[in-house]
Each structure stands twice: as structure tokens, then as C-alpha cells.
Scaffold this motif. Structure first.
Motif, PDB file in Angstrom:
ATOM      1  N   ALA A 143     -94.641  27.381  48.152  1.00  0.00           N
ATOM      2  CA  ALA A 143     -94.964  27.066  46.756  1.00  0.00           C
ATOM      3  C   ALA A 143     -95.219  25.580  46.585  1.00  0.00           C
ATOM      4  N   GLY A 193     -89.698  18.811  55.886  1.00  0.00           N
ATOM      5  CA  GLY A 193     -89.995  17.866  56.972  1.00  0.00           C
ATOM      6  C   GLY A 193     -88.732  17.684  57.805  1.00  0.00           C
ATOM      7  N   ARG A 194     -88.643  16.564  58.533  1.00  0.00           N
ATOM      8  CA  ARG A 194     -87.450  16.353  59.374  1.00  0.00           C
ATOM      9  C   ARG A 194     -86.188  16.241  58.531  1.00  0.00           C
ATOM     10  N   PHE A 195     -86.274  15.512  57.409  1.00  0.00           N
ATOM     11  CA  PHE A 195     -85.096  15.297  56.567  1.00  0.00           C
ATOM     12  C   PHE A 195     -84.689  16.592  55.843  1.00  0.00           C
ATOM     13  N   GLY A 196     -85.630  17.165  55.076  1.00  0.00           N
ATOM     14  CA  GLY A 196     -85.323  18.395  54.333  1.00  0.00           C
ATOM     15  C   GLY A 196     -84.957  19.531  55.268  1.00  0.00           C
ATOM     16  N   GLN A 237     -88.845   6.980  48.979  1.00  0.00           N
ATOM     17  CA  GLN A 237     -89.644   6.344  50.037  1.00  0.00           C
ATOM     18  C   GLN A 237     -89.451   4.831  50.036  1.00  0.00           C
ATOM     19  N   ARG A 291     -94.508  25.531  57.970  1.00  0.00           N
ATOM     20  CA  ARG A 291     -93.146  24.989  57.812  1.00  0.00           C
ATOM     21  C   ARG A 291     -92.229  26.063  57.237  1.00  0.00           C
ATOM     22  N   GLN A 341     -94.969  23.749  50.536  1.00  0.00           N
ATOM     23  CA  GLN A 341     -96.316  24.260  50.263  1.00  0.00           C
ATOM     24  C   GLN A 341     -97.057  24.624  51.553  1.00  0.00           C
ATOM     25  N   ILE A 350     -89.435  15.740  49.514  1.00  0.00           N
ATOM     26  CA  ILE A 350     -90.885  15.510  49.675  1.00  0.00           C
ATOM     27  C   ILE A 350     -91.046  14.047  50.079  1.00  0.00           C
ATOM     28  N   GLY A 351     -91.823  13.786  51.109  1.00  0.00           N
ATOM     29  CA  GLY A 351     -91.896  12.430  51.633  1.00  0.00           C
ATOM     30  C   GLY A 351     -93.053  11.616  51.103  1.00  0.00           C
TER      31      GLY A 351
HETATM   32  P1  ATP Z   1     -89.719  13.641  57.060  1.00  0.00           P
HETATM   33  O1  ATP Z   1     -89.613  12.162  57.373  1.00  0.00           O
HETATM   34  O2  ATP Z   1     -88.494  14.230  56.456  1.00  0.00           O
HETATM   35  O3  ATP Z   1     -90.298  14.480  58.165  1.00  0.00           O
HETATM   36  P2  ATP Z   1     -91.948  12.917  55.524  1.00  0.00           P
HETATM   37  O4  ATP Z   1     -91.434  11.676  54.852  1.00  0.00           O
HETATM   38  O5  ATP Z   1     -92.898  12.793  56.680  1.00  0.00           O
HETATM   39  O6  ATP Z   1     -90.726  13.790  55.909  1.00  0.00           O
HETATM   40  P3  ATP Z   1     -93.736  14.736  54.339  1.00  0.00           P
HETATM   41  O7  ATP Z   1     -93.983  15.424  55.636  1.00  0.00           O
HETATM   42  O8  ATP Z   1     -94.778  13.935  53.681  1.00  0.00           O
HETATM   43  O9  ATP Z   1     -92.479  13.831  54.425  1.00  0.00           O
HETATM   44  O10 ATP Z   1     -93.186  15.797  53.268  1.00  0.00           O
HETATM   45  C1  ATP Z   1     -92.140  16.658  53.557  1.00  0.00           C
HETATM   46  C2  ATP Z   1     -92.557  18.073  53.218  1.00  0.00           C
HETATM   47  O11 ATP Z   1     -92.798  18.182  51.816  1.00  0.00           O
HETATM   48  C3  ATP Z   1     -93.848  18.536  53.902  1.00  0.00           C
HETATM   49  O12 ATP Z   1     -93.548  19.670  54.710  1.00  0.00           O
HETATM   50  C4  ATP Z   1     -94.785  18.865  52.760  1.00  0.00           C
HETATM   51  O13 ATP Z   1     -95.578  20.034  53.018  1.00  0.00           O
HETATM   52  C5  ATP Z   1     -93.818  19.116  51.614  1.00  0.00           C
HETATM   53  N1  ATP Z   1     -94.448  18.922  50.299  1.00  0.00           N
HETATM   54  C6  ATP Z   1     -95.204  17.876  49.902  1.00  0.00           C
HETATM   55  N2  ATP Z   1     -95.630  18.050  48.638  1.00  0.00           N
HETATM   56  C7  ATP Z   1     -95.131  19.249  48.226  1.00  0.00           C
HETATM   57  C8  ATP Z   1     -95.228  20.012  47.015  1.00  0.00           C
HETATM   58  N3  ATP Z   1     -95.915  19.559  45.948  1.00  0.00           N
HETATM   59  N4  ATP Z   1     -94.602  21.220  46.945  1.00  0.00           N
HETATM   60  C9  ATP Z   1     -93.902  21.687  48.008  1.00  0.00           C
HETATM   61  N5  ATP Z   1     -93.777  21.026  49.174  1.00  0.00           N
HETATM   62  C10 ATP Z   1     -94.379  19.822  49.287  1.00  0.00           C
END
Ligand code: ATP
Length: 140
Positions: free
Chosen positions: A51, A11-14, A101, A37, A33, A74-75
Motif C-alpha cells: 500500500a 527497508g533495512r531499518f523498518g 533523515q 519487499r 508500496q 520511510i527513508g
Molecule cells: P533503510 O536505510 O532503512 O534501508 P532507506 O532510508 O534506504 O531505508 P527507503 O528504501 O527510501 O529508505 O524507504 C524504505 C521503504 O519505504 C522502501 O521499501 C519504500 O518502498 C517504502 N516506501 C516509500 N514510500 C512509501 C509510501 N508512500 N508508502 C509505503 N511505503 C513506502
């Protein structure tokens, strides 16, 4: 020797961690997954892998144990974040940093052995508030 990192969740952070590590010349395996992305990071990371990291076999097959540091970014899916962290520590990864979170999530992460728990939104909010206050004081 180059350090080797894994970033789970792009996501934005990772995604920003992944880019910065790659810019600094580190070896980075980027995992998500979501295929779109992962494709975005194919030319940035050393390896980009689609994965689900809640699957222990997947983590073992990727040889995650051999990396110096894993960042779990993971968010929204707190269950996936906790399960992934638990398995990384069970597998024997030495350094695991996890994005929390909220405070309950952070508490569980501490209990299951996460080495560093970070709260990027909360901490950035605090930093900005401090900046605003100190700038106002200077401007006065
Ligand atoms: P950010 O604020 O950093 O953008 P976010 O808090 O909105 O992130 P998400 O978008 O919910 O977070 O999750 C970040 C990423 O983690 C997503 O791209 C999602 O596909 C991935 N992710 C979630 N669950 C899994 C999993 N079990 N295995 C791999 N990736 C995962």
C-alpha cells in the motif's frame, strides 16, 4: 494482551524492527508500496500489505487507528514520510515513531505531532564512536 504494531517502510531499518517485534511475539502489520519487499515479510509479519500510505483512504481502510503503535520507516522520500505521519496523527493514532533523515525533517515531524523521532544512522554512529574511544582507553 499482545500489543499490535504497524511498520511502514520495509527497508533495512523498518525491516529489522518488523523482524524483532515478530520475534518477540508481537502482532505486526508490515506495509510497503513495493511488492517484493512485502513478499519478503509475508512469512514474518502477522499481515503484510502492499500500500501507498500517503493515501488517507488506504490508512483508514486498514484500520490503522486501532493499533497501539505505528513506526514510519520511510527513508529517502521525506514528503511521503511527512504526509504519512500527518495523516496518522489526524486519524488519531496514539503512538507514532518516525525515522528522520536529517534535522530539518525531524523539526517538521515534531511540529506535526510525531510522538518519537529517531535518527538511527546518527545515533549508531555516535554509539560506535563512544565504544571505540572507551575501548581505546581500556586498551591503553
Ligand atoms: P533503510 O536505510 O532503512 O534501508 P532507506 O532510508 O534506504 O531505508 P527507503 O528504501 O527510501 O529508505 O524507504 C524504505 C521503504 O519505504 C522502501 O521499501 C519504500 O518502498 C517504502 N516506501 C516509500 N514510500 C512509501 C509510501 N508512500 N508508502 C509505503 N511505503 C513506502
Amino acid at each position: 494482551m499482545k500489543k499490535e504494531f504497524v511498520v511502514i517502510g520495509l527497508g533495512r531499518f523498518g525491516g529489522s524492527i518488523c523482524k524483532e517485534l515478530a520475534d518477540q511475539g508481537m502482532e505486526v502489520m508490515a506495509i510497503d508500496q513495493d511488492e517484493d519487499r512485502v513478499n519478503e515479510f509475508a512469512s514474518i509479519a502477522t499481515h503484510a500489505v502492499i500500500a501507498d500510505t500517503t493515501d488517507e483512504t488506504v490508512l483508514k481502510n486498514l484500520g490503522i487507528r486501532n493499533f497501539d503503535h505505528v513506526i514510519v520507516a520511510i527513508g529517502a522520500d521525506i514528503q511521503a514520510s511527512i504526509l504519512t505521519t500527518l495523516m496518522l496523527k489526524e486519524i488519531g493514532v496514539k503512538n507514532v515513531t518516525v525515522k528522520a533523515q536529517n534535522d530539518y525533517h525531524a523539526k517538521v515531524l515534531d511540529k506535526i505531532g510525531a510522538d518519537h523521532v529517531v535518527h538511527p544512522e546518527r545515533d549508531m554512529g555516535r554509539r560506535i564512536a563512544h565504544h571505540i574511544v572507551s575501548n581505546n582507553v581500556l586498551d591503553y
